[in-house]
Design a protein around this motif. Sequence first.
Motif, PDB file in Angstrom:
ATOM      1  N   PRO A  95       0.853  -1.164   0.071  1.00 29.35           N
ATOM      2  CA  PRO A  95      -0.094  -0.008   0.063  1.00 29.35           C
ATOM      3  C   PRO A  95       0.944   1.246   0.018  1.00 29.35           C
ATOM      4  CG  PRO A  95      -1.033  -1.795   1.406  1.00 29.35           C
ATOM      5  CD  PRO A  95       0.443  -2.235   1.071  1.00 29.35           C
ATOM      6  N   ARG A  96       1.866   1.435   0.871  1.00 33.60           N
ATOM      7  CA  ARG A  96       2.834   2.664   0.702  1.00 33.60           C
ATOM      8  C   ARG A  96       3.354   2.831  -0.535  1.00 33.60           C
ATOM      9  NH1 ARG A  96       7.819   4.334   4.676  1.00 33.60           N
ATOM     10  NH2 ARG A  96       7.891   6.240   3.885  1.00 33.60           N
ATOM     11  N   THR A  97       3.592   1.556  -1.266  1.00 39.08           N
ATOM     12  CA  THR A  97       4.457   1.966  -2.506  1.00 39.08           C
ATOM     13  C   THR A  97       3.610   2.371  -3.436  1.00 39.08           C
ATOM     14  OG1 THR A  97       5.948  -0.224  -1.858  1.00 39.08           O
ATOM     15  CG2 THR A  97       5.940   0.466  -4.230  1.00 39.08           C
ATOM     16  N   LEU A  98       2.216   1.689  -3.588  1.00 37.39           N
ATOM     17  CA  LEU A  98       1.344   2.137  -4.522  1.00 37.39           C
ATOM     18  C   LEU A  98       0.820   3.420  -4.432  1.00 37.39           C
ATOM     19  CD1 LEU A  98      -0.696  -1.065  -5.102  1.00 37.39           C
ATOM     20  CD2 LEU A  98       1.179  -0.506  -6.146  1.00 37.39           C
ATOM     21  N   ALA A  99       0.745   3.962  -3.285  1.00 43.47           N
ATOM     22  CA  ALA A  99       0.349   5.338  -3.054  1.00 43.47           C
ATOM     23  C   ALA A  99       1.180   6.333  -3.586  1.00 43.47           C
ATOM     24  CB  ALA A  99       0.297   5.655  -1.390  1.00 43.47           C
ATOM     25  N   ALA A 132      -5.166   4.808 -17.951  1.00 44.18           N
ATOM     26  CA  ALA A 132      -6.105   3.653 -17.876  1.00 44.18           C
ATOM     27  C   ALA A 132      -5.448   2.401 -18.302  1.00 44.18           C
ATOM     28  CB  ALA A 132      -7.146   4.148 -19.104  1.00 44.18           C
ATOM     29  N   GLY A 133      -5.860   1.357 -17.429  1.00 39.42           N
ATOM     30  CA  GLY A 133      -5.524   0.054 -17.627  1.00 39.42           C
ATOM     31  C   GLY A 133      -4.122  -0.114 -17.045  1.00 39.42           C
ATOM     32  N   PHE A 134      -3.780   0.738 -15.952  1.00 39.03           N
ATOM     33  CA  PHE A 134      -2.501   0.526 -15.369  1.00 39.03           C
ATOM     34  C   PHE A 134      -2.303  -0.564 -14.647  1.00 39.03           C
ATOM     35  CE2 PHE A 134       0.717   1.367 -12.342  1.00 39.03           C
ATOM     36  CZ  PHE A 134       1.658   2.044 -12.739  1.00 39.03           C
ATOM     37  N   GLU A 135      -1.333  -1.363 -14.707  1.00 39.53           N
ATOM     38  CA  GLU A 135      -1.190  -2.807 -14.264  1.00 39.53           C
ATOM     39  C   GLU A 135       0.161  -2.756 -13.139  1.00 39.53           C
ATOM     40  OE1 GLU A 135      -1.195  -7.129 -16.128  1.00 39.53           O
ATOM     41  OE2 GLU A 135       0.142  -5.545 -17.141  1.00 39.53           O
ATOM     42  N   VAL A 136      -0.284  -3.369 -12.170  1.00 37.21           N
ATOM     43  CA  VAL A 136       0.847  -3.603 -10.862  1.00 37.21           C
ATOM     44  C   VAL A 136       1.169  -5.031 -10.773  1.00 37.21           C
ATOM     45  CG1 VAL A 136       1.222  -3.487  -8.550  1.00 37.21           C
ATOM     46  CG2 VAL A 136      -0.472  -1.681  -9.570  1.00 37.21           C
ATOM     47  N   ALA A 137       2.488  -5.260 -11.077  1.00 37.67           N
ATOM     48  CA  ALA A 137       3.127  -6.570 -11.122  1.00 37.67           C
ATOM     49  C   ALA A 137       4.128  -6.485  -9.964  1.00 37.67           C
ATOM     50  CB  ALA A 137       3.657  -6.950 -12.350  1.00 37.67           C
ATOM     51  N   ALA A 138       4.265  -7.578  -9.354  1.00 35.30           N
ATOM     52  CA  ALA A 138       5.211  -7.881  -8.282  1.00 35.30           C
ATOM     53  C   ALA A 138       6.213  -9.264  -8.419  1.00 35.30           C
ATOM     54  CB  ALA A 138       4.834  -7.404  -6.885  1.00 35.30           C
ATOM     55  N   ARG A 139       7.335  -9.086  -8.231  1.00 38.26           N
ATOM     56  CA  ARG A 139       8.203 -10.520  -8.214  1.00 38.26           C
ATOM     57  C   ARG A 139       8.251 -10.911  -6.725  1.00 38.26           C
ATOM     58  NH1 ARG A 139      11.771 -10.274 -11.877  1.00 38.26           N
ATOM     59  NH2 ARG A 139      10.581 -12.078 -13.185  1.00 38.26           N
ATOM     60  N   ASP A 174      -4.581  -8.967  -2.558  1.00 40.11           N
ATOM     61  CA  ASP A 174      -5.361  -7.948  -1.742  1.00 40.11           C
ATOM     62  C   ASP A 174      -5.013  -6.727  -1.423  1.00 40.11           C
ATOM     63  OD1 ASP A 174      -6.967 -10.348  -1.501  1.00 40.11           O
ATOM     64  OD2 ASP A 174      -6.544 -10.976   0.662  1.00 40.11           O
ATOM     65  N   ALA A 175      -3.654  -6.604  -1.335  1.00 39.12           N
ATOM     66  CA  ALA A 175      -3.070  -5.193  -1.226  1.00 39.12           C
ATOM     67  C   ALA A 175      -2.914  -4.460  -2.460  1.00 39.12           C
ATOM     68  CB  ALA A 175      -1.752  -5.521  -0.617  1.00 39.12           C
ATOM     69  N   GLY A 176      -3.320  -5.017  -3.803  1.00 39.32           N
ATOM     70  CA  GLY A 176      -3.080  -4.473  -4.798  1.00 39.32           C
ATOM     71  C   GLY A 176      -2.415  -4.989  -5.925  1.00 39.32           C
ATOM     72  N   VAL A 177      -1.435  -5.688  -5.966  1.00 44.67           N
ATOM     73  CA  VAL A 177      -0.866  -6.596  -6.959  1.00 44.67           C
ATOM     74  C   VAL A 177      -1.803  -7.251  -7.536  1.00 44.67           C
ATOM     75  CG1 VAL A 177       0.840  -8.146  -7.474  1.00 44.67           C
ATOM     76  CG2 VAL A 177       1.221  -6.337  -5.403  1.00 44.67           C
ATOM     77  N   ALA A 187      -4.957 -10.890 -10.556  1.00 46.44           N
ATOM     78  CA  ALA A 187      -5.693 -10.563 -12.042  1.00 46.44           C
ATOM     79  C   ALA A 187      -5.531 -11.485 -12.968  1.00 46.44           C
ATOM     80  CB  ALA A 187      -5.686  -9.088 -12.199  1.00 46.44           C
ATOM     81  N   SER A 188      -4.059 -11.693 -12.992  1.00 45.79           N
ATOM     82  CA  SER A 188      -3.492 -12.455 -14.147  1.00 45.79           C
ATOM     83  C   SER A 188      -3.021 -13.700 -13.857  1.00 45.79           C
ATOM     84  CB  SER A 188      -2.363 -11.632 -14.918  1.00 45.79           C
ATOM     85  OG  SER A 188      -2.887 -10.295 -15.364  1.00 45.79           O
ATOM     86  N   ALA A 189      -2.875 -14.152 -12.505  1.00 43.81           N
ATOM     87  CA  ALA A 189      -2.027 -15.418 -12.111  1.00 43.81           C
ATOM     88  C   ALA A 189      -2.910 -15.968 -11.248  1.00 43.81           C
ATOM     89  CB  ALA A 189      -0.675 -15.238 -12.115  1.00 43.81           C
TER      90      ALA A 189
END
Length: 327
Positions: free
Chosen positions: A182-186, A193-200, A287-290, A325-327
Motif C-alpha cells: 500500500p505505501r508503495t502504490l500510494a 487507464a488500464g495501469f497494471e501492478v506486477a510484483a516479483r 489483496d493489497a493491490g498487486v 488478476a492475471s495469475a
Amino acid sequence: MTVPLGGIPLADHEAVYATLDRAGFTDVWSSEVAGTDAFTPLALAAAWQPRLRLGTAITPVFTRGPGLLAMSAAALAEAAPGRFALGIGASSPVLVRDWNAVRFDEPFRRTRDVLRFLRAALRGETVDEVYDTFTVRRFTLERPPAVPPPILLAALRPGMLRLAGAEADGVILNWLSADDVPRTLAELGERRAGFEVAARIFVCPTEDAAYARKLGRRLITSYLTVPAYAEFHRWLGRDEVLAPMWEAWAAGDRRGAGAAVPDEVVDALVLHGSPERCRAQVRRYADAGVQVPVLALLPTPEVSAGSAAALMTLIAQLGTEPVGASA
C-alpha cells in the motif's frame, strides 16, 4: 511464474510451459541477470504455449542500445500479438557497469528517456530526438508491431514510482512484503487507464523453515546491500532492523551480515511453508493491490533432491487456486 526455472535446460522447457498452463498460471515473466537473456525464454514460450502471456521483468535500459531494445520488443510482440508486456528498469551498477562494461550514469533519467523513446518507436514513429542521456537519429522500426506492447517500469522509490504512474502502462515491484504494497502504490499518483501492478515474489515452498530462512538470508544479503535496494528498505522503514546487516556487510563480514537479518524480515520477504500456505501468503499481495503476482520459485530440499517430475508436481500444487488478476 518467473522463467526459466533453475535446474531445467532451456531446451526442455516445453514441458514446463505446458505444466504451468495446465496448473492455471496465465503469465510467464523472465528476468535478466547472469543467466538467460530476457527475450529467449519468452520466444520459446510464444511458440510452445500460445495461451501464456509473456513479460520481461526486467530488461535493463543500459545494456542494449535504444534501437536494439525496440527491435527485440517489437519482434516478440509480433510473435505473440497482444500477449507480451515489456518491463524495463535501471538494473544495478554490478550488472550494468561491472558485467557489461557500460557506465551506470543517471539511472532515473536514462530510464525515463528509454521509456519515452520506446513509446514512440513501438508505435512505428520515426524517432529523431535529443534526449538528456542519449541521442537517436532517424530510427524507424522496419516491422513495428501491429499491437504495441504495454511498457511497465520497475520502480522502488517515490521518483521512479511517480514516473511509472505518469508515463508507463504499469509498474513492476520487487523485494517488498505484502504489508509494504500500500505505501508503495500510494506514490504512483494518477495512473493511465488500464495501469497494471506486477510484483516479483520469492517463494520457497518447503516446510523446512531453517532451510528456507538460510536461503532467504543469503538472497537478502546479496540484494538488499545493493544501494538502490538498501535505500528502498530505508524508505520502507527498515533502517533500524537492517542496520546491523548493512554494517557487517560494509565491514566485509558476510557471515555476520546474514546472521544479522531477523527471522521476521526473512519471513516477510521470502515466502515459505507448504504450497497451500505459500498461496495464502501470495494472496495477501493480491489483496493489497498487486494484479500480477509473479512467483520466483526457489529451490527446496524436496525438489532439489528429486527430479523434474517433482518440480512439475510442485508447480501444479502452487497453481491450484488462481491468485491476482492475471495469475
